[in-house]
Design a protein around this motif. Structure first.
Motif, PDB file in Angstrom:
ATOM      1  N   ASP A 290       0.821  -1.213   0.000  1.00 38.89           N
ATOM      2  CA  ASP A 290       0.000   0.000   0.000  1.00 38.89           C
ATOM      3  C   ASP A 290       0.857   1.266   0.000  1.00 38.89           C
ATOM      4  O   ASP A 290       0.511   2.260  -0.645  1.00 38.89           O
ATOM      5  N   ASP A 291       1.979   1.248   0.729  1.00 39.19           N
ATOM      6  CA  ASP A 291       2.835   2.438   0.785  1.00 39.19           C
ATOM      7  C   ASP A 291       3.413   2.759  -0.593  1.00 39.19           C
ATOM      8  O   ASP A 291       3.608   3.937  -0.936  1.00 39.19           O
ATOM      9  N   LEU A 292       3.692   1.725  -1.392  1.00 38.37           N
ATOM     10  CA  LEU A 292       4.208   1.962  -2.741  1.00 38.37           C
ATOM     11  C   LEU A 292       3.097   2.426  -3.667  1.00 38.37           C
ATOM     12  O   LEU A 292       3.327   3.247  -4.562  1.00 38.37           O
ATOM     13  N   ARG A 293       1.894   1.898  -3.471  1.00 42.15           N
ATOM     14  CA  ARG A 293       0.769   2.326  -4.315  1.00 42.15           C
ATOM     15  C   ARG A 293       0.462   3.806  -4.105  1.00 42.15           C
ATOM     16  O   ARG A 293       0.089   4.514  -5.036  1.00 42.15           O
ATOM     17  N   THR A 294       0.570   4.254  -2.849  1.00 42.17           N
ATOM     18  CA  THR A 294       0.237   5.647  -2.545  1.00 42.17           C
ATOM     19  C   THR A 294       1.445   6.575  -2.620  1.00 42.17           C
ATOM     20  O   THR A 294       1.289   7.794  -2.630  1.00 42.17           O
ATOM     21  N   GLY A 295       2.644   5.985  -2.668  1.00 41.52           N
ATOM     22  CA  GLY A 295       3.843   6.813  -2.653  1.00 41.52           C
ATOM     23  C   GLY A 295       4.122   7.427  -1.300  1.00 41.52           C
ATOM     24  O   GLY A 295       4.797   8.463  -1.205  1.00 41.52           O
ATOM     25  N   LYS A 296       3.647   6.806  -0.234  1.00 37.21           N
ATOM     26  CA  LYS A 296       3.857   7.341   1.119  1.00 37.21           C
ATOM     27  C   LYS A 296       5.355   7.511   1.364  1.00 37.21           C
ATOM     28  O   LYS A 296       6.132   6.561   1.222  1.00 37.21           O
ATOM     29  N   PRO A 297       5.787   8.723   1.752  1.00 33.83           N
ATOM     30  CA  PRO A 297       7.229   8.969   1.907  1.00 33.83           C
ATOM     31  C   PRO A 297       7.771   8.446   3.232  1.00 33.83           C
ATOM     32  O   PRO A 297       8.172   9.202   4.120  1.00 33.83           O
ATOM     33  N   LEU A 307      19.569   6.657  -2.094  1.00 33.84           N
ATOM     34  CA  LEU A 307      20.631   5.722  -2.457  1.00 33.84           C
ATOM     35  C   LEU A 307      20.599   5.296  -3.918  1.00 33.84           C
ATOM     36  O   LEU A 307      21.552   4.705  -4.415  1.00 33.84           O
ATOM     37  N   ALA A 308      19.513   5.570  -4.608  1.00 33.43           N
ATOM     38  CA  ALA A 308      19.304   5.057  -5.966  1.00 33.43           C
ATOM     39  C   ALA A 308      20.257   5.676  -6.991  1.00 33.43           C
ATOM     40  O   ALA A 308      20.711   6.819  -6.845  1.00 33.43           O
ATOM     41  N   THR A 309      20.547   4.896  -8.018  1.00 36.98           N
ATOM     42  CA  THR A 309      21.229   5.438  -9.186  1.00 36.98           C
ATOM     43  C   THR A 309      20.225   6.312  -9.954  1.00 36.98           C
ATOM     44  O   THR A 309      19.006   6.239  -9.703  1.00 36.98           O
ATOM     45  N   PRO A 310      20.683   7.132 -10.887  1.00 38.84           N
ATOM     46  CA  PRO A 310      19.731   7.947 -11.660  1.00 38.84           C
ATOM     47  C   PRO A 310      18.634   7.117 -12.317  1.00 38.84           C
ATOM     48  O   PRO A 310      17.464   7.507 -12.324  1.00 38.84           O
ATOM     49  N   GLY A 311      19.008   5.969 -12.869  1.00 37.32           N
ATOM     50  CA  GLY A 311      18.001   5.118 -13.505  1.00 37.32           C
ATOM     51  C   GLY A 311      17.013   4.551 -12.494  1.00 37.32           C
ATOM     52  O   GLY A 311      15.813   4.506 -12.756  1.00 37.32           O
ATOM     53  N   GLN A 312      17.528   4.113 -11.360  1.00 40.40           N
ATOM     54  CA  GLN A 312      16.640   3.602 -10.322  1.00 40.40           C
ATOM     55  C   GLN A 312      15.720   4.700  -9.803  1.00 40.40           C
ATOM     56  O   GLN A 312      14.535   4.462  -9.537  1.00 40.40           O
ATOM     57  N   ARG A 313      16.266   5.907  -9.672  1.00 41.06           N
ATOM     58  CA  ARG A 313      15.447   7.017  -9.162  1.00 41.06           C
ATOM     59  C   ARG A 313      14.294   7.319 -10.104  1.00 41.06           C
ATOM     60  O   ARG A 313      13.173   7.600  -9.654  1.00 41.06           O
ATOM     61  N   ARG A 314      14.554   7.256 -11.389  1.00 43.75           N
ATOM     62  CA  ARG A 314      13.467   7.493 -12.350  1.00 43.75           C
ATOM     63  C   ARG A 314      12.391   6.423 -12.205  1.00 43.75           C
ATOM     64  O   ARG A 314      11.196   6.722 -12.257  1.00 43.75           O
ATOM     65  N   ALA A 315      12.806   5.179 -12.010  1.00 43.13           N
ATOM     66  CA  ALA A 315      11.833   4.100 -11.838  1.00 43.13           C
ATOM     67  C   ALA A 315      11.058   4.264 -10.539  1.00 43.13           C
ATOM     68  O   ALA A 315       9.855   3.977 -10.478  1.00 43.13           O
ATOM     69  N   LEU A 316      11.725   4.756  -9.498  1.00 43.06           N
ATOM     70  CA  LEU A 316      11.054   4.934  -8.208  1.00 43.06           C
ATOM     71  C   LEU A 316       9.997   6.033  -8.250  1.00 43.06           C
ATOM     72  O   LEU A 316       9.110   6.080  -7.395  1.00 43.06           O
TER      73      LEU A 316
END
Length: 384
Positions: A290-297, A307-316
């Protein structure tokens, strides 16, 4: 990363044992607080029976509404807050003081907890709690079954808000039943009021974070954990118990309890963040992801972005915009790939160590020390 690797991260938070049916928290509670849990449940059942009867006299429909509130209180739960309050009290008085005199105060914390849960479920649009439909979903279903006019979802939310409000008033009323000298009860009430204020502050920050994620950070996510969870789950209940025992606000024990409570409470919320993504719904009683569905920070998601790489950050950035189970699972894998899960696990471990160090400085009853030591670990190594 393979799905089984993600599952492995979840199990590191709460390792399952062959044939195990209870989580570690419940095991520690059963070992140390059997009398307390039964006393709290009996106190709540007797108090709520009288309250439901009283409201039924107003109107038959009120009886059904009050029963909904009662069932929300009695529908399981670990009684974590009364337990920490009990050990905060027991740490001071030892085994000499009679438990029934303060049971209403401990049980009142469970009513306060229900108020927070019911309102939180409305704000989060949650479908289940403790494996059952949330109060607003259950009320909406009754609206449909009865053929009422209007919007069932709106009706359900309105009923749930009132259920939460009623539980908050009931908590006040039950607290006054504690057999404690008036002057001491006044101090207890001050501690209780501060707990409620901090709970509301944490809840507001939680709502704000979901609506202003661009201005959120790991520090602010931890601030939410401190006030939404740590304060009213561990720290304030401990201080509440100490206040019931007559400890002065400037006593060294208060500093030790505060340090322990903040550390365990934050670790408790960090564990919840992990369970919210990787937990088994059959065990947690709540949907996974649910936290991922809502984007709860949460601290977990904020760390993943940090910690993400630029590519991972875009996916996140997709967090908050996914609905399908497969997409949620991919995001969960991605969060783990960033190293955020391992980082959160270390944060949990560091906080448990901090709590145990604080406990070492406290001059308290040895049985209470043993129980609080066990709870510090059990509360953060769980599956629900």
């Amino acid at each position: 990363m393979a799905n089984d690797a993600v599952a492995g991260n979840a199990l590191r938070v709460a390792p399952a044992q062959p044939g195990a049916t209870d989580d570690p928290v419940r095991g520690v509670l059963a070992a140390f607080t059997k009398e307390l849990i039964k006393g709290v449940d009996d106190t709540l059942a007797a108090f709520l029976a009288a309250e439901v009867d009283s409201l039924t006299e107003i109107d038959a429909a009120m009886g059904g509404f009050a029963a909904t509130a009662r069932d929300s209180v009695l529908a399981g739960g670990k009684r974590v807050r009364p337990t920490f309050a009990y050990w905060g009290w027991r740490g001071v008085v030892g085994g000499a003081e009679p438990l029934p005199t303060v049971l209403p105060a401990f049980a009142a914390l469970e009513l306060l907890h229900t108020f927070a849960l019911v309102h939180d479920d409305v704000m989060d649009a949650s479908d289940t709690r403790r494996g059952r439909p949330t109060a607003h979903r259950a009320a909406a279903a009754r609206h449909v079954a009865a053929g009422y006019a209007g919007d069932p979802a709106r009706f359900g939310e309105a009923v749930a808000v009132l259920v939460g409000d009623l539980c908050l008033v009931w908590a006040d009323r039950l607290l006054s039943h504690a057999t404690v000298a008036p002057a001491r009860l006044f101090e207890v009430r001050r501690c209780y009021d501060q707990m409620r204020i901090e709970t509301v502050a944490g809840q507001y920050l939680d709502v704000l974070g979901e609506n202003d994620p661009a201005n959120w950070s790991v520090d602010r996510a931890l601030r939410v954990a401190r006030y939404k969870t740590a304060s009213y789950t561990v720290q304030r209940p401990l201080l509440f118990g100490a206040c019931l025992a007559g400890v002065a606000a400037d006593a060294p024990l208060i500093a030790a309890y505060t340090r322990y409570g903040l550390a365990v409470g934050e670790a408790f919320q960090l564990c919840d963040d992990l369970l919210g993504v990787y937990g088994d719904p059959a065990t947690t009683g709540k949907p996974a992801g649910d936290d991922l569905r809502t984007g709860k920070p949460t601290a977990l998601l904020m760390l993943a972005r940090q910690l993400a790489t630029p590519g991972q950050r875009r996916a996140l950035e997709r967090a908050g915009r996914v609905t399908g189970a497969r997409d949620v699972a991919r995001l969960a894998e991605l969060v783990a790939d960033t190293g955020a899960v391992s980082r959160v696990e270390r944060m949990i471990s560091d906080r448990v160590s901090e709590a145990l160090t604080a406990l070492d400085t406290a001059s308290i009853d040895e049985t209470a020390r043993t129980a609080l030591t066990g709870l510090a670990t059990a509360a953060t190594m769980r599956r629900a």
